[in-house]
Design a protein around this motif. Structure first.
Motif, PDB file in Angstrom:
ATOM      1  N   ILE A 120       0.845  -1.200   0.000  1.00 25.48           N
ATOM      2  CA  ILE A 120       0.000   0.000   0.000  1.00 25.48           C
ATOM      3  C   ILE A 120       0.879   1.249   0.000  1.00 25.48           C
ATOM      4  N   GLU A 121       1.955   1.231   0.788  1.00 26.14           N
ATOM      5  CA  GLU A 121       2.903   2.354   0.804  1.00 26.14           C
ATOM      6  C   GLU A 121       3.553   2.543  -0.565  1.00 26.14           C
ATOM      7  N   LEU A 122       3.889   1.450  -1.234  1.00 20.94           N
ATOM      8  CA  LEU A 122       4.565   1.518  -2.529  1.00 20.94           C
ATOM      9  C   LEU A 122       3.643   1.974  -3.666  1.00 20.94           C
ATOM     10  N   GLN A 123       2.351   1.956  -3.422  1.00 17.34           N
ATOM     11  CA  GLN A 123       1.407   2.350  -4.476  1.00 17.34           C
ATOM     12  C   GLN A 123       1.697   3.761  -4.981  1.00 17.34           C
ATOM     13  N   GLU A 124       1.945   4.676  -4.083  1.00 17.66           N
ATOM     14  CA  GLU A 124       2.178   6.063  -4.489  1.00 17.66           C
ATOM     15  C   GLU A 124       3.381   6.179  -5.426  1.00 17.66           C
ATOM     16  N   TYR A 126       4.675   3.603  -7.413  1.00 17.22           N
ATOM     17  CA  TYR A 126       4.520   2.834  -8.642  1.00 17.22           C
ATOM     18  C   TYR A 126       3.205   3.068  -9.386  1.00 17.22           C
ATOM     19  N   TRP A 127       2.186   3.602  -8.692  1.00 10.79           N
ATOM     20  CA  TRP A 127       0.903   3.839  -9.339  1.00 10.79           C
ATOM     21  C   TRP A 127       0.283   5.108  -8.769  1.00 10.79           C
ATOM     22  N   PRO A 128       0.959   6.245  -8.987  1.00 10.01           N
ATOM     23  CA  PRO A 128       0.507   7.501  -8.377  1.00 10.01           C
ATOM     24  C   PRO A 128      -0.837   8.004  -8.902  1.00 10.01           C
ATOM     25  N   ASP A 129      -1.250   7.562 -10.076  1.00  6.63           N
ATOM     26  CA  ASP A 129      -2.496   8.051 -10.666  1.00  6.63           C
ATOM     27  C   ASP A 129      -3.705   7.157 -10.377  1.00  6.63           C
ATOM     28  N   ALA A 130      -3.564   6.242  -9.450  1.00  6.29           N
ATOM     29  CA  ALA A 130      -4.684   5.355  -9.118  1.00  6.29           C
ATOM     30  C   ALA A 130      -5.882   6.181  -8.638  1.00  6.29           C
ATOM     31  N   LYS A 131      -7.061   5.677  -8.902  1.00  4.51           N
ATOM     32  CA  LYS A 131      -8.284   6.409  -8.531  1.00  4.51           C
ATOM     33  C   LYS A 131      -8.546   6.390  -7.026  1.00  4.51           C
ATOM     34  N   ARG A 132      -7.974   5.427  -6.347  1.00  5.52           N
ATOM     35  CA  ARG A 132      -8.116   5.370  -4.882  1.00  5.52           C
ATOM     36  C   ARG A 132      -6.929   4.629  -4.296  1.00  5.52           C
ATOM     37  N   LYS A 133      -6.759   4.808  -3.005  1.00  8.08           N
ATOM     38  CA  LYS A 133      -5.680   4.138  -2.280  1.00  8.08           C
ATOM     39  C   LYS A 133      -6.035   2.657  -2.095  1.00  8.08           C
ATOM     40  N   PHE A 134      -5.018   1.793  -2.266  1.00  6.91           N
ATOM     41  CA  PHE A 134      -5.221   0.368  -2.032  1.00  6.91           C
ATOM     42  C   PHE A 134      -5.615   0.111  -0.582  1.00  6.91           C
ATOM     43  N   HIS A 135      -6.330  -0.993  -0.396  1.00  8.09           N
ATOM     44  CA  HIS A 135      -6.652  -1.533   0.919  1.00  8.09           C
ATOM     45  C   HIS A 135      -6.032  -2.928   0.984  1.00  8.09           C
ATOM     46  N   PRO A 136      -5.914  -3.503   2.171  1.00  4.76           N
ATOM     47  CA  PRO A 136      -5.355  -4.860   2.271  1.00  4.76           C
ATOM     48  C   PRO A 136      -6.057  -5.879   1.371  1.00  4.76           C
ATOM     49  N   ILE A 137      -7.388  -5.781   1.222  1.00  5.44           N
ATOM     50  CA  ILE A 137      -8.095  -6.736   0.369  1.00  5.44           C
ATOM     51  C   ILE A 137      -7.622  -6.629  -1.077  1.00  5.44           C
ATOM     52  N   ASP A 138      -7.246  -5.426  -1.517  1.00  5.89           N
ATOM     53  CA  ASP A 138      -6.744  -5.266  -2.881  1.00  5.89           C
ATOM     54  C   ASP A 138      -5.442  -6.041  -3.071  1.00  5.89           C
ATOM     55  N   ILE A 139      -4.566  -5.972  -2.086  1.00  5.50           N
ATOM     56  CA  ILE A 139      -3.274  -6.670  -2.180  1.00  5.50           C
ATOM     57  C   ILE A 139      -3.504  -8.183  -2.136  1.00  5.50           C
ATOM     58  N   GLU A 140      -4.414  -8.631  -1.274  1.00  9.47           N
ATOM     59  CA  GLU A 140      -4.730 -10.052  -1.193  1.00  9.47           C
ATOM     60  C   GLU A 140      -5.278 -10.521  -2.536  1.00  9.47           C
TER      61      GLU A 140
END
Length: 169
Positions: A120-124, A126-140
């Motif tokens: 989730i920390e790395l999202q910013e 590697y994917w700064p333009d994402a529409k929303r911040k990841f949640h743990p369920i997204d990573i799972e």
């Protein structure tokens, strides 16, 4: 009887309730509706935790594989964040274990929960333009999809019996 779905993909076994066993179809069509107040109380008493809500419901249902409960609780989080926190840590589903284990080792972390937090920390980055911040369920979920992808690529899992979309150009 031929099932309309792949019953081996997400095995939903019978549940136990009040010393009675109910089939998958009975549970989906009758048991859940007639016990919605009791289930709602268990979910509300979980303090927004997917893991706690899953555990409390499975104490009653006594399923060997609580994945269907976990997925239902996660679905509630998307629509009722006042009941279940979408950013709540989640259990690792069987499909995600192998990939999360490797990711955990690669990142030098202690467990899947810290691995999800790091991703989730790395999202910013590697994917700064994402529409929303990841949640743990997204990573799972993404870990499960990556594991499936590599299983097909490495031919440890075959694509037989799957629906294939072939676009017509």
């Amino acid at each position: 009887m031929n099932s309309w779905c792949n019953t081996t993909a997400y095995p939903v076994e019978p549940i136990q309730l009040n010393d009675t066993e109910y089939s998958r179809i009975e549970t989906a069509t009758h048991v859940l509706k007639s016990n919605k107040e009791m289930l709602s109380k268990l979910i509300l008493n979980s303090n927004g935790s997917v893991i706690e809500a899953t555990a409390q419901i499975n104490k009653i249902f006594q399923m060997k594989n609580d994945f269907p409960i976990f997925m239902a609780i996660t679905d509630i989080a998307w629509f009722r964040p006042d009941m279940i926190n979408p950013a709540s840590p989640v259990p690792t589903g069987i499909g995600a274990i192998a990939y999360l284990d490797r990711l955990q080792e690669y990142l030098g972390l202690d467990n899947h929960e810290s691995t999800c937090k790091k991703m989730i920390e790395l999202q910013e980055e590697y994917w700064p333009d994402a529409k929303r911040k990841f949640h743990p369920i997204d990573i799972e979920y993404l870990s499960c999809e990556c594991r499936k992808y590599y299983s097909y690529i490495n031919k440890t899992k075959l694509f037989e019996g799957k629906n294939i979309f072939i676009p017509k150009f």
